[in-house]
Structures are given as C-alpha cells and as structure tokens.
Motif scaffolding. Structure first.
Motif, PDB file in Angstrom:
ATOM      1  N   GLY A 179       1.027  -1.328   0.351  1.00 53.54           N
ATOM      2  CA  GLY A 179      -0.106   0.168   0.262  1.00 53.54           C
ATOM      3  C   GLY A 179       0.254   1.784   0.186  1.00 53.54           C
ATOM      4  N   ASP A 180       2.235   0.977   0.039  1.00 58.91           N
ATOM      5  CA  ASP A 180       3.127   2.657   0.395  1.00 58.91           C
ATOM      6  C   ASP A 180       4.648   1.836  -0.128  1.00 58.91           C
ATOM      7  N   SER A 181       4.859   3.046  -0.447  1.00 58.66           N
ATOM      8  CA  SER A 181       7.072   2.401  -0.463  1.00 58.66           C
ATOM      9  C   SER A 181       7.479   2.344   0.790  1.00 58.66           C
ATOM     10  N   ILE A 182       8.510   1.842   1.100  1.00 57.01           N
ATOM     11  CA  ILE A 182       9.650   2.240   1.759  1.00 57.01           C
ATOM     12  C   ILE A 182      10.247   2.971   1.973  1.00 57.01           C
ATOM     13  N   SER A 183      10.348   3.818   0.739  1.00 56.74           N
ATOM     14  CA  SER A 183      11.714   4.423   0.330  1.00 56.74           C
ATOM     15  C   SER A 183      11.533   5.834   1.281  1.00 56.74           C
ATOM     16  N   ARG A 184      10.013   6.067   1.376  1.00 53.76           N
ATOM     17  CA  ARG A 184       9.302   6.815   2.208  1.00 53.76           C
ATOM     18  C   ARG A 184      10.639   8.052   2.887  1.00 53.76           C
ATOM     19  N   SER A 185      11.164   9.436   3.024  1.00 55.28           N
ATOM     20  CA  SER A 185      11.943   9.579   3.994  1.00 55.28           C
ATOM     21  C   SER A 185      11.428   9.902   5.098  1.00 55.28           C
ATOM     22  N   SER A 186       9.801  10.189   5.673  1.00 48.06           N
ATOM     23  CA  SER A 186       9.559  10.617   6.944  1.00 48.06           C
ATOM     24  C   SER A 186       9.026   9.260   7.871  1.00 48.06           C
ATOM     25  N   TYR A 187      10.088   7.908   7.158  1.00 49.90           N
ATOM     26  CA  TYR A 187       9.441   7.279   7.724  1.00 49.90           C
ATOM     27  C   TYR A 187      10.430   6.165   7.852  1.00 49.90           C
ATOM     28  N   TYR A 188      10.686   5.510   9.882  1.00 50.15           N
ATOM     29  CA  TYR A 188      10.966   4.477   9.685  1.00 50.15           C
ATOM     30  C   TYR A 188      11.025   2.616   9.773  1.00 50.15           C
ATOM     31  N   TRP A 189      11.316   1.709   9.705  1.00 51.52           N
ATOM     32  CA  TRP A 189      11.102   0.558   9.924  1.00 51.52           C
ATOM     33  C   TRP A 189      11.602  -0.527  10.640  1.00 51.52           C
ATOM     34  N   GLY A 190      10.491  -0.294  11.549  1.00 55.06           N
ATOM     35  CA  GLY A 190      11.280  -1.194  13.165  1.00 55.06           C
ATOM     36  C   GLY A 190      10.447  -2.778  13.277  1.00 55.06           C
ATOM     37  N   TRP A 191      11.072  -3.167  14.463  1.00 49.26           N
ATOM     38  CA  TRP A 191      10.700  -4.526  15.189  1.00 49.26           C
ATOM     39  C   TRP A 191      10.910  -3.631  16.564  1.00 49.26           C
ATOM     40  N   ILE A 192       9.747  -4.868  17.313  1.00 48.03           N
ATOM     41  CA  ILE A 192       9.006  -4.835  18.885  1.00 48.03           C
ATOM     42  C   ILE A 192       8.768  -6.221  19.300  1.00 48.03           C
TER      43      ILE A 192
ATOM     44  N   TYR B 251       6.941 -11.409  17.892  1.00 52.13           N
ATOM     45  CA  TYR B 251       7.868 -10.346  16.939  1.00 52.13           C
ATOM     46  C   TYR B 251       6.740  -9.673  16.226  1.00 52.13           C
ATOM     47  N   PHE B 252       6.962  -8.282  15.880  1.00 47.40           N
ATOM     48  CA  PHE B 252       5.746  -6.875  15.752  1.00 47.40           C
ATOM     49  C   PHE B 252       6.522  -6.523  14.553  1.00 47.40           C
ATOM     50  N   CYS B 253       6.033  -6.237  13.241  1.00 43.97           N
ATOM     51  CA  CYS B 253       7.393  -5.198  12.723  1.00 43.97           C
ATOM     52  C   CYS B 253       6.278  -3.830  13.313  1.00 43.97           C
ATOM     53  N   SER B 254       7.085  -2.382  12.465  1.00 46.62           N
ATOM     54  CA  SER B 254       5.850  -1.532  13.004  1.00 46.62           C
ATOM     55  C   SER B 254       6.774  -0.754  11.489  1.00 46.62           C
ATOM     56  N   ARG B 255       6.101   0.550  12.002  1.00 45.61           N
ATOM     57  CA  ARG B 255       6.414   2.126  10.366  1.00 45.61           C
ATOM     58  C   ARG B 255       5.984   2.998  12.112  1.00 45.61           C
ATOM     59  N   GLU B 256       7.227   3.867  11.665  1.00 47.16           N
ATOM     60  CA  GLU B 256       7.386   4.739  12.479  1.00 47.16           C
ATOM     61  C   GLU B 256       7.480   5.761  11.315  1.00 47.16           C
ATOM     62  N   GLN B 257       6.883   6.945  11.968  1.00 44.72           N
ATOM     63  CA  GLN B 257       6.678   8.001  11.676  1.00 44.72           C
ATOM     64  C   GLN B 257       7.422   8.973  12.331  1.00 44.72           C
ATOM     65  N   ILE B 258       8.826  10.051  11.163  1.00 48.33           N
ATOM     66  CA  ILE B 258       9.338  10.489  12.312  1.00 48.33           C
ATOM     67  C   ILE B 258       9.455  12.109  12.254  1.00 48.33           C
TER      68      ILE B 258
ATOM     69  N   VAL C 224       6.228   5.332  16.553  1.00 51.70           N
ATOM     70  CA  VAL C 224       5.442   4.178  15.712  1.00 51.70           C
ATOM     71  C   VAL C 224       3.477   4.217  16.283  1.00 51.70           C
ATOM     72  N   ILE C 225       3.116   4.312  15.075  1.00 49.08           N
ATOM     73  CA  ILE C 225       1.831   4.741  13.943  1.00 49.08           C
ATOM     74  C   ILE C 225       0.952   4.065  13.631  1.00 49.08           C
ATOM     75  N   GLN C 226       2.395   2.513  13.354  1.00 51.48           N
ATOM     76  CA  GLN C 226       1.677   1.207  12.852  1.00 51.48           C
ATOM     77  C   GLN C 226       1.851   0.122  13.445  1.00 51.48           C
ATOM     78  N   TRP C 227       1.212  -0.807  13.690  1.00 50.19           N
ATOM     79  CA  TRP C 227       2.118  -2.274  14.099  1.00 50.19           C
ATOM     80  C   TRP C 227       1.911  -3.133  13.006  1.00 50.19           C
ATOM     81  N   GLY C 228       2.233  -4.033  12.876  1.00 50.15           N
ATOM     82  CA  GLY C 228       1.948  -5.311  11.910  1.00 50.15           C
ATOM     83  C   GLY C 228       1.225  -6.280  13.368  1.00 50.15           C
ATOM     84  N   GLN C 229       0.467  -7.452  12.261  1.00 48.94           N
ATOM     85  CA  GLN C 229      -0.641  -8.811  13.534  1.00 48.94           C
ATOM     86  C   GLN C 229       0.177  -9.396  14.785  1.00 48.94           C
ATOM     87  N   GLY C 230       2.131  -9.301  13.880  1.00 44.58           N
ATOM     88  CA  GLY C 230       2.779  -9.828  15.054  1.00 44.58           C
ATOM     89  C   GLY C 230       3.119 -11.424  14.392  1.00 44.58           C
ATOM     90  N   THR C 231       3.728 -11.877  14.776  1.00 46.37           N
ATOM     91  CA  THR C 231       3.843 -13.592  14.733  1.00 46.37           C
ATOM     92  C   THR C 231       4.454 -14.061  15.420  1.00 46.37           C
TER      93      THR C 231
END
Lengths: 121, 112
Positions: free
Chosen positions: A26-39, A95-102, A108-115
């Motif tokens: 649904g979006d690019s992971i190359s946007r400069s306003s986001y980081y991508w993380g794990w929790i 383990y959750f992946c996440s999207r961070e708005q910087i 963190v503004i969004q969380w994956g469902q977790g595995t």
C-alpha cells in the motif's frame, strides 16, 4: 491503506538464527518520513523494542541485543527483515514489525499483526 | 536507558466511569528540539498494540476523544473520561526521545 505483515518460521532451534520478514503493502518503504522497526513481546509479558531502520538503511539497535541483531531493507520487494542470531528460549516471543513516522509523531504509528516465534529443540 | 514506570498495574473500572494511568520516566523526556516524545498505545486482548496518543497529548487519527494525555518532563498521564467495554486491554507508555526506545510495563484496564 498501508499494511504490514510479518512472515517467517514459527519454530527455531536454540543457537540458530531467527529470520523474519515484514512485507509492506500500500505504500513505498523508501519514503524519507518513515523508519521501519521491530518490537517483541514474550508470552504474557510487556513490549521490548528491538531496533529500527531508516529509508536509507541507517540502523538503530537495542543495546541489550546489539551484537545479535541485524536489520535490513529491500526496497525492490517493499520488505524489511530481522535476523537475530544465537537464540535461546528467552527469545521466544511475538514479534511485531512497525512503521515509525519520524517527523510530526516521531514514533510508532502502525503495528503489524505479530508472529509468534518459539525457540525450542 | 530510560526507565518508564507505570501505575497502577491493574485498573478495575465501572463502565461509564473514568480511568487514569500514570507513567513516570527516570529522566526528562524533553528532546533537544523542544518536543517530548511520549506516546500511549492500547493493546486489546489478542490484538497488536495501536497508537492512541503521541507527543504527550495529541490524539492519533481515529482515536475517540474520551482518550486524553497530559504531563510534562518526567510525569505523564493517560485518561479515559468514560470507560467503554471496548477499552478493555493493556495500555503502554513509550518514549522515543532517546535511543534505545523503551516502554512502560503496562497497565491492564478491566471492567468491574
């Protein structure tokens, strides 16, 4: 709407390497306003930040896991990945992946469902 | 590392009544840019967490206005003005002012 989906083995043997991938749709992971993380979250326990990776590949890791963690980004596949080496039973967790708005949020503004990943022989 | 301490551990609340959760930081969360990056996340049973409040008091998109955040420096509060059944879950404060990012231990909100 952007979605995050974790994938990878649900069972890992002690001393081996845990590898998970988060697919972004649904979006690019190359946007400069986001980081991508794990929790992660051990069963019945609280949340622990593992690390984040920027759109340019700069990484930030939790020092408690630093030497065992590697995050990477694959912009062509709109995926980012986690590798955790030398796992023990203490690494059993959801383990959750996440999207961070910087910019405005800087968090963190969004969380994956977790595995769930279980470390056991 | 910054330690976040949440109280209470558990908060039994009557439907329609208010609830309040405290988050205390081991050091100031004011960033060098002047902002305070303290957020609140809700985790309903069996669900991943979701962002409710960021930078102390800003409600994220789609969050009901019965949720509010306040505080400054090292002391922060999440308030639910009138608890509804769908608010049951565990609430976590999170700081992103300084690496490593850290979380509070969580507060469980349940209905009496």
């Amino acid at each position: 709407q952007l979605q995050l989906q974790e994938s990878g083995p649900g069972l890992v043997k002690p001393s081996e390497t845990l590898s998970l991938t988060c697919t972004v749709s649904g979006d690019s992971i190359s946007r400069s306003s986001y980081y991508w993380g794990w929790i992660r979250q051990p069963p019945g326990k609280g949340l622990e930040w593992i690390g984040s990776i920027s759109y340019s590949g700069k990484t930030y890791y939790n020092s408690s896991l630093n030497s065992r963690v590697t995050l990477s980004l694959d912009t062509s596949k709109t995926q980012f990945s986690l590798r955790l080496s030398s796992v023990t039973a203490a690494d059993t967790a959801v383990y959750f992946c996440s999207r961070e708005q910087i910019t405005a949020v800087r968090g963190v503004i969004q969380w994956g469902q977790g595995t769930l990943v279980t470390v056991s022989s | 590392d910054i330690v976040l301490t949440q109280t209470p551990l558990s908060s039994p609340v009557t439907l329609g009544q208010p609830a309040s959760i405290s988050c205390r930081s081991s050091q100031s969360l004011v960033h060098s840019d002047g902002n305070t990056y303290l957020s609140w996340h809700q985790q309903r049973p069996g669900q991943p967490p979701r962002l409710l409040i960021y930078k102390i008091s800003n409600r994220f998109s789609g969050v009901p206005d019965r949720f509010s955040g306040s505080g400054a420096g090292t002391d922060f509060t999440l308030q639910i003005s009138r608890v509804e059944a769908e608010d049951v879950g565990v609430y976590y404060c999170m700081q992103t002012t300084q690496y490593p990012v850290t979380f509070g231990g969580g507060t469980k909100v349940e209905i009496k």
